[in-house]
Design a protein around this motif. Structure first.
Motif, mmCIF file in Angstrom:
data_model
loop_
_atom_site.group_PDB
_atom_site.id
_atom_site.type_symbol
_atom_site.label_atom_id
_atom_site.label_comp_id
_atom_site.label_asym_id
_atom_site.label_seq_id
_atom_site.Cartn_x
_atom_site.Cartn_y
_atom_site.Cartn_z
ATOM 1 N N GLN A 47 0.823 -1.214 0.000
ATOM 2 C CA GLN A 47 0.000 0.000 0.000
ATOM 3 C C GLN A 47 0.852 1.256 0.000
ATOM 4 O OE1 GLN A 47 -3.357 0.470 2.495
ATOM 5 N NE2 GLN A 47 -4.224 -1.532 2.036
ATOM 6 N N LEU A 48 1.950 1.269 0.742
ATOM 7 C CA LEU A 48 2.813 2.451 0.775
ATOM 8 C C LEU A 48 3.431 2.713 -0.591
ATOM 9 C CD1 LEU A 48 4.556 1.890 4.222
ATOM 10 C CD2 LEU A 48 2.939 3.713 3.654
ATOM 11 N N LEU A 49 3.870 1.663 -1.268
ATOM 12 C CA LEU A 49 4.438 1.847 -2.607
ATOM 13 C C LEU A 49 3.353 2.233 -3.601
ATOM 14 C CD1 LEU A 49 7.044 -1.073 -2.819
ATOM 15 C CD2 LEU A 49 7.472 1.362 -2.420
ATOM 16 N N GLY A 50 2.163 1.679 -3.426
ATOM 17 C CA GLY A 50 1.056 2.082 -4.294
ATOM 18 C C GLY A 50 0.741 3.555 -4.148
ATOM 19 N N ALA A 51 0.926 4.083 -2.928
ATOM 20 C CA ALA A 51 0.693 5.510 -2.671
ATOM 21 C C ALA A 51 1.920 6.357 -2.993
ATOM 22 C CB ALA A 51 0.314 5.707 -1.205
ATOM 23 N N ALA A 75 7.746 3.625 3.009
ATOM 24 C CA ALA A 75 8.034 2.208 2.760
ATOM 25 C C ALA A 75 9.365 1.806 3.374
ATOM 26 C CB ALA A 75 8.038 1.937 1.260
ATOM 27 N N ARG A 76 10.364 2.695 3.266
ATOM 28 C CA ARG A 76 11.678 2.381 3.855
ATOM 29 C C ARG A 76 11.590 2.364 5.382
ATOM 30 N NH1 ARG A 76 15.783 1.537 0.748
ATOM 31 N NH2 ARG A 76 15.947 2.350 -1.375
ATOM 32 N N ARG A 77 10.849 3.299 5.955
ATOM 33 C CA ARG A 77 10.686 3.293 7.411
ATOM 34 C C ARG A 77 9.968 2.035 7.869
ATOM 35 N NH1 ARG A 77 8.864 8.571 6.636
ATOM 36 N NH2 ARG A 77 6.741 7.901 7.195
ATOM 37 N N ALA A 78 8.914 1.669 7.154
ATOM 38 C CA ALA A 78 8.164 0.475 7.517
ATOM 39 C C ALA A 78 9.035 -0.771 7.394
ATOM 40 C CB ALA A 78 6.927 0.347 6.626
ATOM 41 N N LEU A 123 18.961 -11.037 0.189
ATOM 42 C CA LEU A 123 17.799 -10.184 0.433
ATOM 43 C C LEU A 123 18.217 -8.821 0.976
ATOM 44 C CD1 LEU A 123 15.300 -12.762 1.985
ATOM 45 C CD2 LEU A 123 15.363 -11.894 -0.364
ATOM 46 N N THR A 124 19.211 -8.810 1.860
ATOM 47 C CA THR A 124 19.706 -7.533 2.387
ATOM 48 C C THR A 124 20.350 -6.701 1.285
ATOM 49 O OG1 THR A 124 20.105 -8.539 4.555
ATOM 50 C CG2 THR A 124 21.220 -6.468 4.098
ATOM 51 N N ALA A 125 21.100 -7.376 0.420
ATOM 52 C CA ALA A 125 21.725 -6.663 -0.702
ATOM 53 C C ALA A 125 20.666 -6.007 -1.578
ATOM 54 C CB ALA A 125 22.578 -7.629 -1.523
ATOM 55 N N ARG A 126 19.555 -6.700 -1.776
ATOM 56 C CA ARG A 126 18.483 -6.157 -2.612
ATOM 57 C C ARG A 126 17.805 -4.960 -1.951
ATOM 58 N NH1 ARG A 126 17.186 -6.120 -7.938
ATOM 59 N NH2 ARG A 126 14.944 -6.228 -8.303
ATOM 60 N N ILE A 127 17.506 -5.106 -0.661
ATOM 61 C CA ILE A 127 16.739 -4.063 0.015
ATOM 62 C C ILE A 127 17.541 -2.785 0.149
ATOM 63 C CG2 ILE A 127 17.266 -4.269 2.490
ATOM 64 C CD1 ILE A 127 13.750 -4.528 0.999
ATOM 65 N N ARG A 128 18.868 -2.860 0.071
ATOM 66 C CA ARG A 128 19.711 -1.678 0.185
ATOM 67 C C ARG A 128 19.785 -0.885 -1.119
ATOM 68 N NH1 ARG A 128 24.842 -3.977 3.792
ATOM 69 N NH2 ARG A 128 23.734 -3.955 5.808
ATOM 70 N N THR A 129 19.244 -1.454 -2.192
ATOM 71 C CA THR A 129 19.214 -0.748 -3.467
ATOM 72 C C THR A 129 17.856 -0.097 -3.664
ATOM 73 O OG1 THR A 129 18.341 -2.582 -4.794
ATOM 74 C CG2 THR A 129 20.725 -2.564 -4.370
ATOM 75 N N ASP A 130 17.680 0.563 -4.823
ATOM 76 C CA ASP A 130 16.377 1.130 -5.192
ATOM 77 C C ASP A 130 15.647 0.248 -6.205
ATOM 78 O OD1 ASP A 130 16.605 3.402 -3.597
ATOM 79 O OD2 ASP A 130 17.746 4.473 -5.138
ATOM 80 N N ARG A 131 16.235 -0.893 -6.564
ATOM 81 C CA ARG A 131 15.677 -1.687 -7.657
ATOM 82 C C ARG A 131 14.349 -2.352 -7.309
ATOM 83 N NH1 ARG A 131 21.211 -4.648 -9.889
ATOM 84 N NH2 ARG A 131 22.291 -2.756 -10.529
#
Length: 457
Positions: free
Chosen positions: A290-294, A300-303, A419-427
């Motif tokens: 929902q956060l990304l949809g908005a 989203a990063r805080r959540a 997974l951590t490597a992915r979440i640290r990017t913007d992709r």
């Protein structure tokens, strides 16, 4: 992150946990009731249930994919589009359930034999599977509908339906198995009736939402096709995780009866602990979509950070509980001292791995909510390969059951790394109501609402 956001996370996670715990009660109730009919009946149920549980596990993408797609539309303010995507996912579940159900009826006997039923147990397993297969359209409709309500962040309704269904299943099975004298056929019939009752309850909720927001209920061929295509990456991810699970059990069996018995108890406990962490993953999945949809990237990063923090704390607490109580509950499972000794060693490793595994579960749910299925499919394949190498290496050097659990630690560490490597990017950040398919090199970062609203990996 404010306390209000913490409360929001818990309002999503706690009902999700109740829902997850309620679902296994179907199998437990069937086992307890059928077990009093005789050992062959229980063995037949075990083989048929193993197949049905595998199918449900593999089809969980219906819930995950629908959650992400619906959540995005909700976040973007497109309520009719959200319901429409949910309806497409539900029709996909019905169609897939009809195909799998027909296959279960036609190939019941070879399938039951394939899952290890003895000659004496086969007739009972075939009877159960053929009747239970009639409920596959309803069961997969329930999975897809659960995803719709999670995307709407109405997880409380899923808890009510799941708990009511679990209770109704017990009552129906008792009546049909014993009072009606139907035996194992009554157990399967009761479960099927319960599944259709749950499906009707979910369909009623979605029907009211569709009428409220003017969303069509008829099957949309293109929408169903896109939903099916978009689900493939999540299916691949799930298959890879299943391969790792089965490989561990197969290798444990090669070390003898004691090792296999200890593995069964250890895996059962690990699965129960995973339910608690999965509740946070589901909450994060619904919230992030929902956060990304908005288009709220900062939110989203805080959540994401806060959900991970909750995950780590929960993992540590669970580990400490297991550490403090293991000598109390191990004797409940077995009187065999050799099995107890193995369990004691393995449970120490479970305690060690839980703080690592907690963020893995959470990040997996968050990336599903973000619609990053292609990356999860690739990551699942790579990390399962790493696990198989570690497990086979341990087996080659006769590492025993403890060595196999060290291999699981390698598996979880590998998953945490990718997974951590992915979440640290913007992709993984794709904002708006829909997603843009990534290129082969996975370098495209999409922002804004796009037309292909149903193409959710």
């Amino acid at each position: 992150m404010t306390s209000a956001e913490d409360r929001h996370l818990l309002r999503l996670a706690l009902p999700a946990l109740g829902n997850l715990v309620a679902e296994p009660l179907f199998l437990l109730a069937d086992s307890a009731i059928v077990g009093h009919l005789g050992t062959p009946q229980l063995a037949g149920l075990a083989a048929a249930s193993a197949l049905l549980a595998t199918l449900t596990y593999l089809c969980v993408f219906l819930a995950y994919g629908t959650t992400a797609a619906v959540g995005r539309r909700i976040g973007a303010g497109d309520l009719p589009g959200a319901v429409r995507q949910g309806v497409d996912g539900m029709w996909l579940g019905v169609i897939l359930g009809a195909v799998l159900g027909l296959a279960g009826i036609v190939f019941a006997e070879p399938l039951v034999r394939m899952f290890g039923a003895s000659h004496e147990a086969v007739p009972y397993g075939v009877t159960y599977l053929r009747i239970a297969s009639l409920g596959q359209p309803a069961m997969l409709l329930v999975l897809a509908s659960t995803g719709v309500l999670r995307g709407l962040q109405d997880i409380r309704t899923t808890l009510v339906v799941a708990a009511t269904g679990a209770g109704a299943n017990v009552v129906l099975n008792l009546v049909l198995v014993y009072s009606a004298g139907m035996g194992i056929a009554g157990s399967a019939t009761g479960t099927v009736l319960t599944q259709y009752g749950m499906a009707a309850a979910y369909a009623g909720v979605v029907y009211r939402a569709a009428r409220t927001y003017g969303a069509p209920l008829r099957p949309d061929r293109e929408g169903i096709k896109q939903a099916a295509t978009a689900s493939i990456p999540l299916l691949v991810r799930t298959i890879m995780l299943r391969i790792a699970l089965l490989a561990g059990t197969i290798l444990a069996a090669r070390y003898g009866t004691e090792a296999l018995a200890a593995q069964q108890v250890a895996w059962s406990l690990w699965g129960f602990l995973a339910l608690v962490l999965d509740a946070l993953a589901i909450a994060g999945q619904a919230w992030i979509s929902q956060l990304l949809g908005a288009s709220d990237v900062a939110g989203a990063r805080r959540a994401t950070r806060r959900t991970m923090q909750w995950g780590v704390v929960t993992g540590v607490v669970l580990g400490l509980v297991v550490l403090a109580t293991r000598q109390l509950f191990i004797p409940l499972f077995t009187d065999d001292q050799a099995v107890r000794d193995l369990l004691s060693q393995v449970l120490l490793l479970e305690v060690l791995f839980l703080p690592i595994s907690a963020p893995v579960f959470v990040l997996d749910g968050i990336l599903i909510g973000a619609g990053d299925g292609r990356y999860l499919a690739w990551a699942g394949s790579a990390t399962t390969a790493a696990y198989l190498v570690a497990a086979l290496t341990s087996y080659h050097f006769d590492g025993g059951l403890v060595g196999l659990w060290w291999a699981l630690g390698v598996f979880m560490l590998a998953r945490l790394t990718v997974l951590t490597a992915r979440i640290r990017t913007d992709r993984w950040i794709v904002t708006g109501a829909g997603l843009v398919a990534e290129t082969a090199t996975d370098d495209v970062v999409a922002t804004g609402e796009v037309a292909a609203a149903t193409q959710t990996p």
